[in-house]
Design a protein around this motif. Structure first.
Motif, PDB file in Angstrom:
ATOM      1  N   SER A 199       3.734   3.895 -10.569  1.00  0.00           N
ATOM      2  CA  SER A 199       2.515   4.240  -9.193  1.00  0.00           C
ATOM      3  C   SER A 199       1.291   4.492  -9.885  1.00  0.00           C
ATOM      4  O   SER A 199       0.526   4.653 -10.313  1.00  0.00           O
ATOM      5  CB  SER A 199       2.894   5.177  -8.140  1.00  0.00           C
ATOM      6  OG  SER A 199       2.471   4.578  -6.761  1.00  0.00           O
ATOM      7  N   ASN A 200       0.556   3.289  -9.035  1.00  0.00           N
ATOM      8  CA  ASN A 200      -1.542   3.087  -9.153  1.00  0.00           C
ATOM      9  C   ASN A 200      -1.436   3.736  -7.757  1.00  0.00           C
ATOM     10  O   ASN A 200      -2.198   3.941  -7.587  1.00  0.00           O
ATOM     11  CB  ASN A 200      -1.568   1.989  -8.836  1.00  0.00           C
ATOM     12  CG  ASN A 200      -1.435   1.390 -10.363  1.00  0.00           C
ATOM     13  OD1 ASN A 200      -1.781   1.681 -11.458  1.00  0.00           O
ATOM     14  ND2 ASN A 200      -0.735   0.373 -10.313  1.00  0.00           N
ATOM     15  N   ILE A 201      -0.789   4.679  -6.808  1.00  0.00           N
ATOM     16  CA  ILE A 201      -1.148   5.293  -5.739  1.00  0.00           C
ATOM     17  C   ILE A 201      -1.887   6.577  -6.357  1.00  0.00           C
ATOM     18  O   ILE A 201      -1.205   7.144  -7.369  1.00  0.00           O
ATOM     19  CB  ILE A 201       0.064   5.609  -4.673  1.00  0.00           C
ATOM     20  CG1 ILE A 201      -0.696   5.452  -3.424  1.00  0.00           C
ATOM     21  CG2 ILE A 201       0.813   6.643  -5.325  1.00  0.00           C
ATOM     22  CD1 ILE A 201      -0.982   3.972  -3.076  1.00  0.00           C
ATOM     23  N   GLU A 249      13.516   1.085  -7.233  1.00  0.00           N
ATOM     24  CA  GLU A 249      12.477   0.829  -8.058  1.00  0.00           C
ATOM     25  C   GLU A 249      12.859  -0.239  -8.874  1.00  0.00           C
ATOM     26  O   GLU A 249      13.179  -1.025  -9.488  1.00  0.00           O
ATOM     27  CB  GLU A 249      11.977   1.750  -8.424  1.00  0.00           C
ATOM     28  CG  GLU A 249      12.197   2.192 -10.057  1.00  0.00           C
ATOM     29  CD  GLU A 249      13.352   3.391  -9.781  1.00  0.00           C
ATOM     30  OE1 GLU A 249      13.770   4.169 -10.617  1.00  0.00           O
ATOM     31  OE2 GLU A 249      13.655   2.956  -8.321  1.00  0.00           O
ATOM     32  N   ASN A 250      11.675  -1.445  -8.628  1.00  0.00           N
ATOM     33  CA  ASN A 250      11.609  -1.749 -10.932  1.00  0.00           C
ATOM     34  C   ASN A 250      12.547  -3.789 -10.200  1.00  0.00           C
ATOM     35  O   ASN A 250      13.368  -3.671 -11.008  1.00  0.00           O
ATOM     36  CB  ASN A 250      11.524  -1.432 -12.028  1.00  0.00           C
ATOM     37  CG  ASN A 250      10.507  -0.437 -12.253  1.00  0.00           C
ATOM     38  OD1 ASN A 250       9.570  -0.943 -11.742  1.00  0.00           O
ATOM     39  ND2 ASN A 250      10.692   0.731 -13.289  1.00  0.00           N
ATOM     40  N   LEU A 256       6.425  -0.596  -1.447  1.00  0.00           N
ATOM     41  CA  LEU A 256       7.196  -0.857  -0.012  1.00  0.00           C
ATOM     42  C   LEU A 256       7.021   0.247   0.951  1.00  0.00           C
ATOM     43  O   LEU A 256       7.172   1.133   1.903  1.00  0.00           O
ATOM     44  CB  LEU A 256       8.826  -0.847  -0.198  1.00  0.00           C
ATOM     45  CG  LEU A 256       9.404  -1.475  -0.382  1.00  0.00           C
ATOM     46  CD1 LEU A 256      10.860  -0.711  -1.321  1.00  0.00           C
ATOM     47  CD2 LEU A 256      10.187  -2.590   0.160  1.00  0.00           C
ATOM     48  N   LEU A 257       6.078   1.180   0.149  1.00  0.00           N
ATOM     49  CA  LEU A 257       5.226   2.067   0.720  1.00  0.00           C
ATOM     50  C   LEU A 257       4.704   1.891   2.138  1.00  0.00           C
ATOM     51  O   LEU A 257       4.335   2.521   3.529  1.00  0.00           O
ATOM     52  CB  LEU A 257       3.929   3.371   0.312  1.00  0.00           C
ATOM     53  CG  LEU A 257       4.136   4.460  -0.227  1.00  0.00           C
ATOM     54  CD1 LEU A 257       3.035   4.488  -1.400  1.00  0.00           C
ATOM     55  CD2 LEU A 257       4.744   4.908  -0.418  1.00  0.00           C
ATOM     56  N   ALA A 258       3.476   0.728   2.236  1.00  0.00           N
ATOM     57  CA  ALA A 258       3.438  -0.215   3.992  1.00  0.00           C
ATOM     58  C   ALA A 258       4.839   0.065   4.578  1.00  0.00           C
ATOM     59  O   ALA A 258       4.908   0.384   5.811  1.00  0.00           O
ATOM     60  CB  ALA A 258       2.447  -1.106   3.301  1.00  0.00           C
ATOM     61  N   PHE A 259       5.641  -0.413   4.410  1.00  0.00           N
ATOM     62  CA  PHE A 259       6.387  -0.766   5.361  1.00  0.00           C
ATOM     63  C   PHE A 259       7.313   0.633   6.185  1.00  0.00           C
ATOM     64  O   PHE A 259       7.512   1.297   7.352  1.00  0.00           O
ATOM     65  CB  PHE A 259       7.876  -1.342   4.714  1.00  0.00           C
ATOM     66  CG  PHE A 259       9.262  -1.080   5.566  1.00  0.00           C
ATOM     67  CD1 PHE A 259       9.297  -1.963   6.397  1.00  0.00           C
ATOM     68  CD2 PHE A 259      10.216  -0.069   5.150  1.00  0.00           C
ATOM     69  CE1 PHE A 259      10.095  -1.680   7.259  1.00  0.00           C
ATOM     70  CE2 PHE A 259      11.119  -0.233   5.824  1.00  0.00           C
ATOM     71  CZ  PHE A 259      11.407  -0.755   7.089  1.00  0.00           C
ATOM     72  N   ASN A 286       8.988   0.823  -5.166  1.00  0.00           N
ATOM     73  CA  ASN A 286       7.795   0.803  -5.996  1.00  0.00           C
ATOM     74  C   ASN A 286       6.489   0.431  -4.665  1.00  0.00           C
ATOM     75  O   ASN A 286       7.165   0.750  -3.549  1.00  0.00           O
ATOM     76  CB  ASN A 286       7.915  -1.031  -5.984  1.00  0.00           C
ATOM     77  CG  ASN A 286       8.608  -1.075  -7.461  1.00  0.00           C
ATOM     78  OD1 ASN A 286       8.545  -0.748  -7.934  1.00  0.00           O
ATOM     79  ND2 ASN A 286       9.340  -2.066  -7.834  1.00  0.00           N
ATOM     80  N   ASP A 287       5.533   0.785  -4.998  1.00  0.00           N
ATOM     81  CA  ASP A 287       3.953   1.234  -3.818  1.00  0.00           C
ATOM     82  C   ASP A 287       4.919   0.067  -3.104  1.00  0.00           C
ATOM     83  O   ASP A 287       3.665   0.214  -1.906  1.00  0.00           O
ATOM     84  CB  ASP A 287       3.132   1.216  -4.974  1.00  0.00           C
ATOM     85  CG  ASP A 287       2.585   2.012  -6.128  1.00  0.00           C
ATOM     86  OD1 ASP A 287       3.408   3.045  -5.815  1.00  0.00           O
ATOM     87  OD2 ASP A 287       1.512   2.709  -6.246  1.00  0.00           O
TER      88      ASP A 287
END
Length: 209
Positions: A164-166, A117-118, A143-146, A140-141
């Motif tokens: 995170s902003n999720i 992260e970061n 990479l979540l889509a992957f 980080n956020d």
């Protein structure tokens, strides 16, 4: 020797050839000598929060090393020689300007935890998620889509998100089908105002693996 004002790695340490754990977190060290190879019994190496720009070639010849923490330094790359550290179970390279993971990291079959992260890492090989012992990955956020796209390949039990902003109701979280926890994974001193998120499989799911 954590939390001091050490600027130069003490050469005398290289004489401790039976040393198994070395921690000099939060100092000002920027250079580590090739003499590090003399610490051939070393298992744990914590060098977080220093000014390290690169690691010496001989470091990647420490055949017994299990834990490597380089969090919060000035690294821009991670050597492809990381693949030589076949006994590694934990790697932390978060909070560095590293933009890519070397492919040799996929040879680390004992790896249980990786923290990226970061960093500037915007993509990871799907094979990383399939390492046989990998249980935890910190990202980080972005990479979540992957990970959601490759959810069928996901063998890890825990995904940690820093700052995170999720939101728990996010369609992304629902697609991952993982439990959501905003409190437990990170120490209080490391939490940021917009929170850290832990996504994890529940006990029953782990037993079904």
């Amino acid at each position: 020797v954590d939390d001091n004002y050490i600027k130069t790695f003490p050469e005398e340490l290289y004489q401790l050839d039976k040393l198994v754990a070395l921690s000099f977190i939060n100092n000002g060290i920027s250079h580590i000598s090739q003499e590090i190879i003399k610490l051939e019994e070393l298992l744990l190496f914590y060098a977080c929060h220093n000014d390290i720009v690169s690691m010496p070639e001989n470091f990647f010849k420490l055949k017994k090393l299990t834990t490597l923490c380089l969090h919060g330094n000035k690294l821009t790359t991670l050597s492809n020689d990381i693949g030589n550290l076949s006994t590694l179970t934990s790697i932390a390279i978060s909070n560095n300007d590293i933009s890519a993971l070397p492919l040799s990291i996929l040879t680390l079959k004992n790896l249980e935890e990786i923290e990226i992260e970061n960093t500037n890492i915007s993509n990871i090989p799907v094979e990383l998620l399939q390492l046989p012992k990998l249980e935890k990955i910190s990202i980080n956020d972005d990479l979540l889509a992957f990970i959601a796209k490759n959810i069928d390949c996901l063998d890890v039990d825990t995904i940690n998100l820093t700052a995170s902003n999720i939101d728990e109701s996010s369609p992304m979280i629902e697609a991952l089908d993982l439990n959501f926890d905003r409190e437990s994974w990170v120490e209080d001193k490391d939490k940021k105002e917009n929170g850290c998120v832990k996504l994890f499989k529940d006990k029953d799911k782990r037993e079904d693996r």
